[in-house]
Design a protein around this motif. Structure first.
Motif, PDB file in Angstrom:
ATOM      1  N   CYS A  13     -23.875 -67.372 -33.696  1.00 27.37           N
ATOM      2  CA  CYS A  13     -23.984 -67.072 -35.121  1.00 27.37           C
ATOM      3  C   CYS A  13     -22.723 -67.555 -35.824  1.00 27.37           C
ATOM      4  O   CYS A  13     -21.671 -67.705 -35.190  1.00 27.37           O
ATOM      5  CB  CYS A  13     -24.205 -65.574 -35.380  1.00 27.37           C
ATOM      6  SG  CYS A  13     -22.766 -64.528 -35.111  1.00 27.37           S
ATOM      7  N   MET A  14     -22.853 -67.849 -37.100  1.00 25.22           N
ATOM      8  CA  MET A  14     -21.694 -68.236 -37.900  1.00 25.22           C
ATOM      9  C   MET A  14     -21.353 -67.101 -38.849  1.00 25.22           C
ATOM     10  O   MET A  14     -22.202 -66.625 -39.603  1.00 25.22           O
ATOM     11  CB  MET A  14     -21.944 -69.520 -38.695  1.00 25.22           C
ATOM     12  CG  MET A  14     -20.675 -69.980 -39.428  1.00 25.22           C
ATOM     13  SD  MET A  14     -20.728 -71.690 -40.014  1.00 25.22           S
ATOM     14  CE  MET A  14     -21.787 -71.514 -41.445  1.00 25.22           C
ATOM     15  N   ILE A  15     -20.105 -66.665 -38.797  1.00 22.00           N
ATOM     16  CA  ILE A  15     -19.630 -65.575 -39.636  1.00 22.00           C
ATOM     17  C   ILE A  15     -18.585 -66.127 -40.597  1.00 22.00           C
ATOM     18  O   ILE A  15     -17.665 -66.848 -40.188  1.00 22.00           O
ATOM     19  CB  ILE A  15     -19.026 -64.451 -38.778  1.00 22.00           C
ATOM     20  CG1 ILE A  15     -20.133 -63.785 -37.952  1.00 22.00           C
ATOM     21  CG2 ILE A  15     -18.307 -63.413 -39.631  1.00 22.00           C
ATOM     22  CD1 ILE A  15     -19.654 -62.656 -37.057  1.00 22.00           C
ATOM     23  N   ASP A 127     -29.860 -71.538 -35.447  1.00 22.67           N
ATOM     24  CA  ASP A 127     -31.034 -72.004 -34.715  1.00 22.67           C
ATOM     25  C   ASP A 127     -30.542 -72.967 -33.634  1.00 22.67           C
ATOM     26  O   ASP A 127     -29.892 -73.968 -33.925  1.00 22.67           O
ATOM     27  CB  ASP A 127     -31.993 -72.706 -35.674  1.00 22.67           C
ATOM     28  CG  ASP A 127     -33.268 -73.193 -34.991  1.00 22.67           C
ATOM     29  OD1 ASP A 127     -33.313 -73.182 -33.743  1.00 22.67           O
ATOM     30  OD2 ASP A 127     -34.191 -73.598 -35.700  1.00 22.67           O
ATOM     31  N   MET A 128     -30.838 -72.662 -32.370  1.00 20.82           N
ATOM     32  CA  MET A 128     -30.301 -73.467 -31.273  1.00 20.82           C
ATOM     33  C   MET A 128     -31.146 -74.701 -30.975  1.00 20.82           C
ATOM     34  O   MET A 128     -30.948 -75.361 -29.955  1.00 20.82           O
ATOM     35  CB  MET A 128     -30.143 -72.605 -30.022  1.00 20.82           C
ATOM     36  CG  MET A 128     -29.111 -71.488 -30.199  1.00 20.82           C
ATOM     37  SD  MET A 128     -27.468 -72.088 -30.692  1.00 20.82           S
ATOM     38  CE  MET A 128     -26.849 -72.674 -29.120  1.00 20.82           C
ATOM     39  N   ASP A 134     -27.052 -79.788 -34.674  1.00 21.64           N
ATOM     40  CA  ASP A 134     -26.393 -80.952 -35.266  1.00 21.64           C
ATOM     41  C   ASP A 134     -25.949 -80.666 -36.698  1.00 21.64           C
ATOM     42  O   ASP A 134     -24.868 -81.082 -37.124  1.00 21.64           O
ATOM     43  CB  ASP A 134     -27.339 -82.160 -35.257  1.00 21.64           C
ATOM     44  CG  ASP A 134     -27.552 -82.717 -33.858  1.00 21.64           C
ATOM     45  OD1 ASP A 134     -26.777 -82.342 -32.952  1.00 21.64           O
ATOM     46  OD2 ASP A 134     -28.492 -83.502 -33.672  1.00 21.64           O
ATOM     47  N   ALA A 135     -26.784 -79.949 -37.464  1.00 20.19           N
ATOM     48  CA  ALA A 135     -26.452 -79.664 -38.861  1.00 20.19           C
ATOM     49  C   ALA A 135     -25.241 -78.749 -38.959  1.00 20.19           C
ATOM     50  O   ALA A 135     -24.345 -78.960 -39.788  1.00 20.19           O
ATOM     51  CB  ALA A 135     -27.653 -79.018 -39.560  1.00 20.19           C
ATOM     52  N   VAL A 136     -25.171 -77.722 -38.099  1.00 23.36           N
ATOM     53  CA  VAL A 136     -24.019 -76.813 -38.109  1.00 23.36           C
ATOM     54  C   VAL A 136     -22.759 -77.555 -37.678  1.00 23.36           C
ATOM     55  O   VAL A 136     -21.685 -77.405 -38.279  1.00 23.36           O
ATOM     56  CB  VAL A 136     -24.280 -75.606 -37.182  1.00 23.36           C
ATOM     57  CG1 VAL A 136     -23.016 -74.761 -37.044  1.00 23.36           C
ATOM     58  CG2 VAL A 136     -25.413 -74.761 -37.734  1.00 23.36           C
ATOM     59  N   ALA A 137     -22.870 -78.365 -36.641  1.00 23.74           N
ATOM     60  CA  ALA A 137     -21.713 -79.126 -36.172  1.00 23.74           C
ATOM     61  C   ALA A 137     -21.207 -80.074 -37.252  1.00 23.74           C
ATOM     62  O   ALA A 137     -19.996 -80.225 -37.460  1.00 23.74           O
ATOM     63  CB  ALA A 137     -22.079 -79.912 -34.912  1.00 23.74           C
ATOM     64  N   GLU A 138     -22.139 -80.710 -37.969  1.00 22.55           N
ATOM     65  CA  GLU A 138     -21.743 -81.632 -39.029  1.00 22.55           C
ATOM     66  C   GLU A 138     -21.020 -80.894 -40.150  1.00 22.55           C
ATOM     67  O   GLU A 138     -20.016 -81.364 -40.682  1.00 22.55           O
ATOM     68  CB  GLU A 138     -22.966 -82.351 -39.587  1.00 22.55           C
ATOM     69  CG  GLU A 138     -22.620 -83.361 -40.687  1.00 22.55           C
ATOM     70  CD  GLU A 138     -23.852 -84.062 -41.242  1.00 22.55           C
ATOM     71  OE1 GLU A 138     -23.686 -84.930 -42.104  1.00 22.55           O
ATOM     72  OE2 GLU A 138     -24.974 -83.728 -40.810  1.00 22.55           O
TER      73      GLU A 138
END
Length: 288
Positions: A13-15, A127-128, A134-138
């Motif tokens: 998760c991203m906090i 979402d794994m 890829d979207a979160v990493a970008e």
């Protein structure tokens, strides 16, 4: 890291946590408060209990800084990795526990956090699936690239990133922008904006972090053509973006002519010889 967690059957998760800010606050003091709050989030007995309760593998944290009408804004994004599936409700529970320590630490330092449900805390399960990873990493990579000055990313809601401020200052010469950049230089010195929890980088199989000395010795394949005299740099600095545009558009001869027309001393670099060990300084008659 996201790929490694996915392969291990884990979840992420991203906090995001932030602090109240206002025009006129110094970046140094604001960042100091945020750093103290993050230390409270990631240390103490509560952290050990959370690791066991929620199955926390580790985390990666990025500090993002922007500036706008309300002054400097400093907030934290953190990717929290778990050793198995974690529901949205459990992720929110962990975020609330972390935010409580964050808020109390800010108050001790003379700051305040927005209310948890009014922008102080944001918890988003990742979402794994490959596309989402890829979207979160970008997204976080863009923030990281802006930290090093290599991205054109701008802040949201009219806020500017530090390197956005620098670009504007070089383009316009406005003293306000250059003063903000100087404040950023002083306040950010020695601070770690991208950090991994202990041993997590190694677990994820990420390569060793390179030192500053290793980075600056890289040969990027370029070639030094012209160098500017040190005493003439103050005259050039407000217009360096204009010079770079001329060099890119019309080549080194045009760049040399541009410098000469403005009576800025320069010298030609020999191939393979770094600036400072190049040919003797051209006088203005020879340049023209």
């Amino acid at each position: 890291m996201l790929d490694a967690v996915a392969a291990a059957g884990g979840s992420v998760c991203m906090i995001t946590m932030t602090t109240r800010h206002r025009a006129g606050q110094s970046l140094r003091s604001l960042w100091g408060g945020v750093s103290a709050a993050w230390r409270a989030v990631t240390s103490g007995r509560a952290v050990e209990r959370e690791r066991g309760t929620f199955g926390v593998l580790g985390m990666v944290r990025v500090v993002e800084v922007t500036h706008g009408e309300s002054g400097w804004h400093c907030h934290v994004h953190a990717l929290i990795a778990f050793d198995g599936p974690v529901s949205r409700e459990l992720a929110q529970e962990l975020g609330g526990s972390m935010f409580g320590r964050w808020e109390r630490a800010l108050v001790r330092k003379g700051f305040a956090a927005p209310l948890e449900d009014r922008g102080g805390l944001d918890v988003r399960p990742v979402d794994m699936g490959v596309g989402s990873r890829d979207a979160v990493a970008e997204y976080l990579s863009k923030i990281s690239a802006e930290i090093t000055g290599g991205s054109a990313k701008e802040g949201r809601r009219g806020n500017r990133t530090p390197f956005g401020i620098l670009r504007d200052g070089l383009a316009t010469g406005l003293a306000d922008d250059l003063e903000l950049w100087a404040e950023w230089e002083q306040a950010s010195r020695g601070r770690r904006q991208i950090a991994w929890s202990q041993n997590f980088r190694k677990w994820a199989g990420a390569r060793r972090e390179r030192s500053d000395e290793e980075i600056v010795t890289d040969d990027l394949g370029g070639e030094d053509i012209l160098a500017v005299e040190a005493q003439d740099w103050p005259a050039l600095r407000p217009r360096v973006a204009e010079l770079l545009d001329v060099a890119e558009r019309d080549g080194p001869v045009a760049a040399a002519e541009w410098l000469t027309a403005r009576r800025i001393g320069w010298f030609r670099c020999r191939r393979g010889v770094p600036p400072g060990k190049s040919e003797a300084r051209h006088d203005m008659a020879e340049c023209s």
